[in-house]
Design a protein around this motif. Structure first.
Motif, short mmCIF file in Angstrom:
data_model
loop_
_atom_site.label_atom_id
_atom_site.label_comp_id
_atom_site.label_asym_id
_atom_site.label_seq_id
_atom_site.Cartn_x
_atom_site.Cartn_y
_atom_site.Cartn_z
N GLY A 161 0.79 -1.23 0.00
CA GLY A 161 0.00 0.00 0.00
C GLY A 161 0.82 1.27 0.00
O GLY A 161 0.27 2.37 0.06
N MET A 162 2.16 1.14 -0.06
CA MET A 162 3.00 2.35 -0.08
C MET A 162 2.97 2.97 -1.47
O MET A 162 3.07 2.27 -2.47
N GLN A 163 2.86 4.29 -1.50
CA GLN A 163 2.99 4.99 -2.77
C GLN A 163 4.45 4.91 -3.22
O GLN A 163 5.36 4.80 -2.40
N LYS A 164 4.67 4.97 -4.52
CA LYS A 164 6.00 4.73 -5.07
C LYS A 164 7.07 5.63 -4.46
O LYS A 164 8.17 5.18 -4.11
N GLU A 165 6.75 6.92 -4.28
CA GLU A 165 7.74 7.84 -3.73
C GLU A 165 8.13 7.43 -2.31
O GLU A 165 9.30 7.50 -1.93
N ARG A 166 7.12 6.99 -1.51
CA ARG A 166 7.40 6.57 -0.14
C ARG A 166 8.17 5.24 -0.11
O ARG A 166 9.05 5.03 0.71
N ALA A 167 7.80 4.34 -1.04
CA ALA A 167 8.50 3.06 -1.13
C ALA A 167 9.97 3.29 -1.48
O ALA A 167 10.86 2.58 -0.97
N ASP A 168 10.25 4.27 -2.33
CA ASP A 168 11.64 4.58 -2.69
C ASP A 168 12.42 5.09 -1.49
O ASP A 168 13.62 4.80 -1.35
N GLY A 180 -2.35 -1.18 3.65
CA GLY A 180 -1.71 -0.39 4.70
C GLY A 180 -1.80 1.11 4.46
O GLY A 180 -1.84 1.58 3.33
N LEU A 181 -1.87 1.84 5.57
CA LEU A 181 -1.71 3.30 5.57
C LEU A 181 -0.37 3.58 6.24
O LEU A 181 -0.08 3.03 7.30
N TYR A 182 0.43 4.46 5.64
CA TYR A 182 1.81 4.62 6.12
C TYR A 182 2.16 6.08 6.38
O TYR A 182 1.72 6.99 5.68
N GLU A 183 2.99 6.25 7.42
CA GLU A 183 3.59 7.54 7.77
C GLU A 183 5.09 7.27 7.87
O GLU A 183 5.52 6.52 8.74
N ILE A 184 5.87 7.84 6.97
CA ILE A 184 7.28 7.47 6.85
C ILE A 184 8.15 8.68 7.20
O ILE A 184 8.17 9.69 6.49
N SER A 196 6.80 19.83 7.08
CA SER A 196 7.31 20.86 6.18
C SER A 196 8.26 20.28 5.14
O SER A 196 8.44 20.85 4.06
N GLU A 197 8.86 19.13 5.47
CA GLU A 197 9.78 18.47 4.54
C GLU A 197 9.07 17.43 3.66
O GLU A 197 9.72 16.70 2.92
N GLY A 198 7.74 17.35 3.79
CA GLY A 198 6.98 16.50 2.87
C GLY A 198 6.50 15.19 3.42
O GLY A 198 6.00 14.35 2.66
#
Length: 579
Positions: free
Chosen positions: A296-303, A519-523, A549-551
């Motif tokens: 369930g991770m978006q690609k940018e978060r998975a990277d 999944g819902l994720y906070e990275i 603030s950093e995304g």
């Protein structure tokens, strides 16, 4: 490769493909979308799917048969077990007694080894046909309907006390045919429903069986009180526990193979007021490890995750409440890291899945083998990567931090509500702030929500009532800002023009409207700014604001994005937000 050329030639002959088109690319794309490549080609080329299936069948030298609406009699279903039908994607669907021929539909007519085995087993000549996945799924459902009928029969007329007259020995009762049938059907149905847990709960007058499906407990059946002792005894026999022990809790495991799956059951027996309660956790050992995107991770978060787990040392923490999927995420990370060039060792409680080439140790507090003791021992085993099931105490926390500082990659879990909350939790456990700042690579907070069933998903408009429900936990404008920020809606969109999704309920999802979880994720990545905030002893809120603030995307933001994309519902986000 040779048969791919034959299929391509057959499709070109029927003017479905043109000269020079590569069938392998269509097959690859169809596999990624989990659909038959014939269906995918039909969609891309805007031709009837049956035409594509018939062309492929011709390339095999057989005819195409469609069985997606065919009901088979039990006499045919019983010729092959469901495991063979599901694993090899084939089915026996018609018999010509006069000529001693039985018709077999398959997805792979070239699988001569399996067809020869079936021919010898049945004792009849096979007439081979080509078919589609929908036809195979239709037949598999008919096996499941048979199972549902057995459940209904057991519920309406289960074994009674009279079934056990004269059987005073629990060992004999546990091996009696009626009770074996009850337990077998109960386990089979749990696997079919995709349950993660089975609860067998004694009450004053009856025995309640419930399944946890997609994180929610649902009633499965109610059985008479008279078979309570026999059912628990049967489970104890399977688990090799003490049958005559009724006062102390007991734990154990057993395995079965069903429908091509190897399923392990982790069993817990607990004495309660009305008898003994049994809870069985189902662990599908044949399940494939999921990628970060499949979790369930978006690609940018998975990277971000991939970048940080590839560092040679440091700590990666997964946080969240019990049942939020932390262990699954850890195993997915281990799967990425598991190569011949590294030594991976784990200390777990319990070991849920076996991983090839990974040295897995099970803690045993009864003999003093704790996480801290196991971690100290692992450090003498020349590891590159260490996975600690959970950081529960200051000793484990300190050893983990020092191991990360001395050149090891450490993976573990913590019980905190969000990613930033892991920082004060570690310092409360006695880990110095400079160690937290210098050794932590990444903190992932997560929750699990139910996925909307794709077969019955419909859009729903945002109403004043829905806005009121959301406003009890979130600011609705914050949600609008999030959807706008990530490109799901245009800036300035009115709330009344917003649509989300829900499941109506259908046969595919058992009327629940949901099927599966995501999944819902906070990275939280340890950037220079975050590290400085930790060293400055800034409050948690200040660290959170810096991360945002950093995304960094919060769990709630990830949830509402997935709700807008149709993966889950607003009701699920609100339910999980209360936890």
């Amino acid at each position: 490769m040779l048969h791919e050329i034959k299929i391509q030639t057959a499709l070109i002959k029927r003017n479905i493909l043109s000269e020079g088109e590569d069938i392998r690319q269509y097959m690859l794309e169809a596999d990624q979308k989990h659909v038959d490549f014939e269906e995918y080609i039909a969609l891309r080329k805007k031709v009837p799917a049956d035409s594509v299936y018939m062309a492929v069948a011709e390339s095999f030298g057989v005819k195409y048969v469609k069985l997606d609406k065919v009901d088979l009699p039990p006499s045919l279903l019983n010729l092959l077990p469901e495991s063979i039908v599901q694993t090899h994607e084939l089915v026996l669907f018609a018999v010509d007694v006069k000529n001693n021929i039985i018709s077999l539909a398959t997805r792979d007519p070239d699988d001569i080894q399996t067809t020869d085995f079936i021919q010898k087993r049945i004792g009849m000549q096979l007439s081979i046909f080509y078919t589609d996945s929908a036809s195979i799924e239709n037949i598999i459902k008919q096996y499941h309907h048979t199972l549902e009928e057995e459940i209904q029969t057991l519920t309406e007329s289960p074994p009674t006390a009279d079934s056990y007259k004269g059987l005073t020995d629990l060992h004999r009762i546990a091996r009696d045919v009626p009770i074996i049938k009850v337990v077998d059907v109960l386990l089979d149905y749990a696997i079919y429903e995709g349950a993660s847990d089975i609860h067998i709960e004694p009450t004053e007058k009856e025995l309640l069986v419930r399944y946890r499906i997609d994180g929610i407990l649902v009633d499965a059946m109610t059985l008479p009180k008279s078979i309570q002792a026999a059912m628990v005894a049967r489970i104890k026999v399977l688990t090799n526990l003490k049958i005559d022990e009724h006062r102390m809790p007991q734990d154990g495991r057993f395995k079965i193979e069903k429908s091509g799956k190897k399923v392990a059951f982790r069993v817990s027996i607990l004495p309660v007021y009305d008898g003994e309660k049994a809870v069985l956790r189902l662990l599908d050992e044949s399940a494939k490890v999921l990628t970060f995107e499949q979790l369930g991770m978006q690609k940018e978060r998975a990277d971000i995750v991939r970048r940080n787990i590839m560092k040679p040392h440091g700590i990666v923490l997964i946080t969240g409440p019990t049942g939020s999927g932390k262990t699954t995420t850890l195993y997915s990370i281990l799967n990425v890291l598991n190569t011949a060039k590294v030594n991976i060792s784990t200390v777990e409680d319990p070991i849920e899945y076996r991983i090839p080439r990974v040295n897995q140790a099970q803690v045993n507090p009864k003999i003093g083998f704790t996480f801290a003791v196991g971690l100290r021992a692992l450090l003498r085993q020349d590891p590159n990567i260490i996975m600690v099931g959970e950081i529960r105490d200051n000793e484990t926390a300190e050893i983990s931090a020092h191991a990360a500082m001395t050149g090891h990659l450490v993976l573990s879990t913590l019980h905190t509500n969000d990613a930033v909350g892991a920082i004060p939790r570690l310092t409360e456990m006695g880990v110095a702030r400079y160690l937290v700042a210098s050794t932590t690579n990444l903190i992932i907070a997560q929750r699990l929500v139910r996925k909307i069933c794709e077969s019955c998903r419909v859009t729903v408009a945002v109403t004043k009532k829905l806005i009121s429900e959301i406003e009890l936990q979130f600011k609705f404008q914050d949600i609008m800002d999030t959807l706008s920020q990530y490109g799901e809606i245009e800036t300035g969109t009115n709330a009344t023009d917003l649509h989300f999704f829900k499941g109506k309920g259908c046969d595919q999802c058992g009327g629940r409207g949901y099927k599966g979880r995501i999944g819902l994720y906070e990275i939280l990545e340890m950037t220079d700014a975050i590290i400085q905030k930790i060293l400055d002893q800034s409050p948690t809120e200040a660290i959170l604001q810096t991360a945002l603030s950093e995304g960094m995307m919060t769990i709630a933001q990830d949830g509402f994005l997935k709700a807008k994309q149709g993966e889950t519902s607003i009701e699920e986000i609100l339910r999980v937000a209360k936890e």
